[in-house]
Design an enzyme around this catalytic site. Structure first.
Site, PDB file in Angstrom:
ATOM      1  N   MET A   1       7.339   1.197  -7.264  1.00 59.08           N
ATOM      2  CA  MET A   1       7.425   2.494  -7.942  1.00 59.08           C
ATOM      3  C   MET A   1       7.961   3.396  -6.732  1.00 59.08           C
ATOM      4  SD  MET A   1       4.444   2.539 -10.648  1.00 59.08           S
ATOM      5  CE  MET A   1       3.363   1.358  -9.490  1.00 59.08           C
ATOM      6  N   CYS A   2       7.326   4.333  -5.906  1.00 61.19           N
ATOM      7  CA  CYS A   2       7.639   5.243  -4.857  1.00 61.19           C
ATOM      8  C   CYS A   2       7.703   4.517  -3.658  1.00 61.19           C
ATOM      9  CB  CYS A   2       6.973   6.288  -5.150  1.00 61.19           C
ATOM     10  SG  CYS A   2       6.798   7.196  -6.560  1.00 61.19           S
ATOM     11  N   THR A   3       8.424   5.074  -2.756  1.00 63.29           N
ATOM     12  CA  THR A   3       8.477   4.567  -1.155  1.00 63.29           C
ATOM     13  C   THR A   3       8.568   5.953  -0.310  1.00 63.29           C
ATOM     14  OG1 THR A   3       9.510   2.446  -1.846  1.00 63.29           O
ATOM     15  CG2 THR A   3       9.651   2.982   0.468  1.00 63.29           C
ATOM     16  N   ARG A 202       9.186  -3.942  -0.921  1.00 66.32           N
ATOM     17  CA  ARG A 202       9.700  -2.577  -0.669  1.00 66.32           C
ATOM     18  C   ARG A 202       9.191  -1.921   0.600  1.00 66.32           C
ATOM     19  NH1 ARG A 202       8.046   1.255  -3.750  1.00 66.32           N
ATOM     20  NH2 ARG A 202       7.089  -0.233  -5.426  1.00 66.32           N
TER      21      ARG A 202
END
Length: 311
Positions: A1-3, A202
């Site tokens: 999802m987010c990084t 990620r």
């Protein structure tokens, strides 16, 4: 999802980029919040109330809270999804909902250290958002290059504090991410960077490419550098991932905490926009802008218009 990626060891500026990945668009709005706003930590009976000390600029999620932003002192905060959070309970402190965590920090504090000194002043709660569970952990940075990751785990706020903590992704928790990272070169192991888009992969890939960023010669190269790294960890909309754990990237943001400039790039647009918070900091009017408008490009500080407080 987010990084999230923080570049705090280059000679030009301390700059962070983060991307927002979710199943559907969070319909971000770009806000300038002046000093002196009266706020609440939610609608619950024991919600914290406060008056903002610092002005800030940031992005709202569905106009119910701030997901990402930076204040006039250069403190930046980023909320990323973390599964199965368990914040401390029964502390007796007033409460704030997870969607107001970022704004609470930006309203109150000037440095990462200040946030950590007051970490127990409020109690975090995570009620459903639009009928869906929404856990989060928080990444912080400031102009000194200081950084912290705060995770609500097993009834505690687990803190990793130091300039070395420059990358954050999603689940598993940060300790597990660091243990996995140690299997890869140049972080202690000999594995080459993985190519998947899971949170573990990620985290490794963002750490790897951040480590090898070439030294910039100007601010444009610095901001572009962190954007390149989060782009490498992003998921293009339309990619055929449907297992419920990987979602498309809707936008990237960058916080130049040295010069107090905040950047936004929608993945549905070819153009990056930015707001000069240093120029707005002393303003007294609440301002907002839909940052996804087709005609926006470059400096949009003057395009923000008077608005009513949504949350």
């Amino acid at each position: 999802m987010c990084t999230r990626v923080f570049w705090n060891d280059n000679p030009i500026a301390k700059v962070t980029s983060r991307c927002m990945d979710w199943e559907v668009s969070d319909e971000p709005e770009l806000w300038f919040h002046p000093r002196g706003l009266e706020r609440s930590g939610g609608s619950q009976s024991d919600a914290a109330t406060w008056r903002s000390t610092y002005s800030s600029v940031g992005l709202s999620m569905w106009n119910i809270g701030t997901s990402d932003g930076m204040n006039e002192k250069g403190l930046a905060a980023h909320a990323l999804f973390l599964d199965d959070i368990e914040p401390p309970t029964g502390t007796g402190a007033p409460t704030i909902t997870v969607e107001l965590w970022v704004q609470y920090v930006l309203d109150h504090f000037a440095t990462v250290a200040e946030v950590l000194d007051h970490i127990d002043d409020v109690q975090l709660i995570a009620p459903p958002i639009r009928g869906q569970y929404m856990g989060a952990h928080l990444a912080l940075e400031d102009p000194s290059g200081d950084s912290a990751i705060i995770e609500p785990i097993n009834g505690e706020l687990v803190v990793h504090h130091g300039k070395e903590f420059t990358v954050m992704a999603n689940s598993p928790d940060f300790d597990e991410q660091l243990a996995n990272l140690a299997r890869y070169a140049p972080f202690g192991g000999d594995l080459t960077p993985p190519g998947d888009i899971t949170s573990l992969d990620r985290f490794v890939r963002a750490s790897y490419f951040r480590h090898y960023l070439p030294e910039p010669t100007n601010i444009a190269e610095t901001v572009a550098g962190v954007f390149r790294v989060t782009q490498n960890a992003a998921v293009p909309p339309g990619a055929p991932y449907s297992d419920g754990g990987v979602y498309p990237t809707w936008w990237h943001a960058a916080s130049d905490v040295t010069n107090r400039v905040y950047y936004f790039w929608s993945t549905l647009s070819p153009s990056v926009i930015w707001v000069d918070l240093a120029a707005l900091a002393d303003g007294t009017e609440l301002l907002a802008l839909n940052p996804r408008l087709d005609d926006l490009i470059g400096d949009v500080t003057g395009r923000l218009a008077s608005a009513e407080l949504a949350y």
